[in-house]
Design an enzyme around this catalytic site. Structure first.
Site, PDB file in Angstrom:
ATOM      1  N   LEU A 129      -5.380  74.664  64.440  1.00  0.00           N
ATOM      2  CA  LEU A 129      -5.357  75.746  63.405  1.00  0.00           C
ATOM      3  C   LEU A 129      -4.756  75.249  62.215  1.00  0.00           C
ATOM      4  O   LEU A 129      -3.966  74.292  62.387  1.00  0.00           O
ATOM      5  CB  LEU A 129      -4.412  77.039  63.992  1.00  0.00           C
ATOM      6  CG  LEU A 129      -5.044  77.756  65.108  1.00  0.00           C
ATOM      7  CD1 LEU A 129      -3.891  78.582  65.660  1.00  0.00           C
ATOM      8  CD2 LEU A 129      -6.302  78.377  64.930  1.00  0.00           C
ATOM      9  N   ASP A 130      -5.281  75.632  61.147  1.00  0.00           N
ATOM     10  CA  ASP A 130      -4.413  75.137  59.894  1.00  0.00           C
ATOM     11  C   ASP A 130      -3.105  75.342  59.663  1.00  0.00           C
ATOM     12  O   ASP A 130      -2.545  76.413  60.408  1.00  0.00           O
ATOM     13  CB  ASP A 130      -4.912  75.650  58.564  1.00  0.00           C
ATOM     14  CG  ASP A 130      -6.596  75.424  58.286  1.00  0.00           C
ATOM     15  OD1 ASP A 130      -7.139  74.213  58.725  1.00  0.00           O
ATOM     16  OD2 ASP A 130      -7.254  76.026  57.636  1.00  0.00           O
ATOM     17  N   LYS A 131      -2.140  74.453  59.271  1.00  0.00           N
ATOM     18  CA  LYS A 131      -0.953  74.607  59.106  1.00  0.00           C
ATOM     19  C   LYS A 131      -0.249  76.023  58.694  1.00  0.00           C
ATOM     20  O   LYS A 131       0.531  76.417  59.389  1.00  0.00           O
ATOM     21  CB  LYS A 131      -0.490  73.600  58.070  1.00  0.00           C
ATOM     22  CG  LYS A 131       1.300  73.578  58.000  1.00  0.00           C
ATOM     23  CD  LYS A 131       1.659  72.432  57.325  1.00  0.00           C
ATOM     24  CE  LYS A 131       3.325  72.585  57.117  1.00  0.00           C
ATOM     25  NZ  LYS A 131       3.729  71.428  56.055  1.00  0.00           N
ATOM     26  N   THR A 149      -1.874  78.796  58.992  1.00  0.00           N
ATOM     27  CA  THR A 149      -2.523  79.998  59.969  1.00  0.00           C
ATOM     28  C   THR A 149      -1.649  80.002  61.089  1.00  0.00           C
ATOM     29  O   THR A 149      -1.320  79.195  62.099  1.00  0.00           O
ATOM     30  CB  THR A 149      -3.966  79.639  60.416  1.00  0.00           C
ATOM     31  OG1 THR A 149      -4.580  79.127  59.081  1.00  0.00           O
ATOM     32  CG2 THR A 149      -4.663  80.301  61.098  1.00  0.00           C
TER      33      THR A 149
END
Length: 66
Positions: free
Chosen positions: A52-54, A56
């Site tokens: 997951l993106d940082k 998110t």
């Protein structure tokens, strides 16, 4: 650093409630990646199944075996 919340665990996987602002894996300018923190917390190597993106938050699937 607080422990990472494990919301499910069986013999093969863990489900982690990842908070926003925490990088899943290390890289440039990443001091405390989730994979390293979780390995220290558990005492064994883990394998992220996806990222997951940082920034998110959400549920992250982590394999306990390669």
């Amino acid at each position: 650093m607080n422990e990472l919340p494990i919301i499910f665990e069986n013999d093969e996987i863990l489900l982690i409630n990842k908070r926003a602002g925490l990088a899943v894996q290390g890289g440039e300018k990443v001091s405390f990646p989730m994979d390293e923190l979780l390995q220290k917390q558990l005492g064994y190597k883990i394998y992220p199944v996806h990222r997951l993106d940082k920034e998110t938050s959400g549920i992250l699937v982590v394999a306990k075996k390669f």
